[in-house]
Design a protein around this motif. Structure first.
Motif: not given
Length: 268
Positions: A183-190
Motif C-alpha cells: 500500500p505504500l508504493t503500489g507495487e504488486i508482489y507474489h
C-alpha cells in the motif's frame, strides 16, 4: 531459475525486433492509423495492468522470480512496441470507486462480490474514455459479455487483433491467491513468484479483496460462461488470435502475441 544462455536471449531479442520491423513496414504501406488491440483472458491471465512505471522497466526487472506471464506484462510490452494508448477498464472502475462517483458506488457492490459489473455501466464508462480512439489503443478488461462485444462493434471499436490468452484455471488460482499489494508504493508482489525484498515490506503487504480463491472461482465461472460467444464474435470477423499464455514465461508469450498479430494483419 537459472539464467538463460546469452545466445538465446540475443536470438529472442532479434526475433522480437524482426516482427516489429515487419509490422511497421506493413502499417506504413497499408494502414494509415495506428494499431487497435484487445487483450482477452481470465483474471490473472497476464493480459493487463500497464502502469507508467511498468512501461519503463524490462520484463526481467518487473518480475524476475519465475512466472513472469502472470505479472500483467503483455500490455506493457505491446504499448512499448507499437506506441499505443492503454485503456484498462479494471483500472478505470477502481478509479471511479476511489473517487466515489455515482458509477463507482453502483459498481462497487458488484466488484466486492466478484460479480460482473452490468453491461450498461461498463459501456457507459467505455464510451466516455474512448475519445481519440483513432490514435491507436490497447484495451483490456472488455468485452466481458457478447452483448458488450456487439455494442463495441456497432460503435466502430473493433480491433485489428483480438488476442485471447489461454491459461489453465489451476495456474490462475496460484497466481491470484499469492498476489499481494504494497500500500505504500503500489507495487504488486507474489509470495512465490515475486516475493518482497525484505521483511519490512512483507509485513505491510495486503491482499486485495477480490484476490481470494472464492471470489476468483466466481469470476472464472462468469468468464467461462461468456468465453465461447465472445471468441466466436471476433473469429467471425477474422480478428481472433488465440495464444498460449503460459509456455516460455512473459517473453515467450509476447513473441507469440507479436507473431499472431502480424499474421492477422498481413493475411487481411
Amino acid at each position: 531459475m537459472a539464467p538463460r544462455p546469452r545466445h538465446w536471449v540475443a536470438a529472442a531479442a532479434a526475433a522480437t525486433l524482426g516482427v516489429v520491423f515487419v509490422y511497421t513496414r506493413f502499417r506504413r504501406r497499408r494502414q494509415p492509423r495506428k494499431l487497435r488491440l484487445i487483450t482477452f483472458g481470465a483474471p490473472a491471465s497476464g493480459k493487463g495492468k500497464c502502469s507508467e512505471q511498468h512501461q519503463t522497466r524490462s520484463i526481467r526487472e518487473r518480475c524476475p522470480h519465475g512466472d513472469r506471464a502472470a505479472a500483467g506484462t503483455q500490455c506493457a510490452n505491446l504499448v512499448a512496441a507499437f506506441g499505443l494508448r492503454h485503456i484498462s477498464t479494471g483500472d478505470l472502475l477502481r478509479a471511479e470507486v476511489k473517487a466515489n462517483t455515482e458509477l463507482g458506488k453502483e459498481a462497487k457492490g458488484y466488484m466486492d462480490t466478484g460479480a460482473l459489473v452490468p453491461d450498461d455501466l461498463m459501456l457507459e464508462m467505455l464510451k466516455r474514455v474512448m475519445s481519440g480512439a483513432e490514435k491507436g489503443w490497447l484495451l483490456d478488461g472488455m468485452p466481458r459479455t457478447v452483448a458488450q462485444a456487439k455494442k463495441m462493434s456497432e460503435w466502430g471499436l473493433d480491433p485489428d487483433a483480438f488476442i485471447a490468452l489461454d491459461v489453465p484455471d489451476d495456474v490462475l488460482v496460484t497466481r491470484v491467491t499469492g498476489r499481494r499489494l504494497d500500500p505504500l508504493t503500489g507495487e504488486i508482489y507474489h509470495l512465490t513468484f515475486k516475493p518482497p525484498p525484505n521483511e519490512e515490506v512483507r509485513a505491510r503487504l495486503t491482499q486485495r479483496s477480490d484476490d481470494t480463491e472464492e471470489k476468483l472461482q466466481k469470476r472464472l465461472r462468469a468468464y467461462h460462461s461468456n468465453h465461447d460467444a465472445i471468441v466466436e464474435h471476433y473469429a467471425q470477423n477474422g480478428k481472433l488470435a488465440t495464444v498460449d499464455g503460459v509456455e516460455g514465461g512473459a517473453d515467450g508469450v509476447f513473441r507469440r502475441v507479436l507473431v499472431a498479430v502480424v499474421k492477422l494483419l498481413v493475411g487481411r
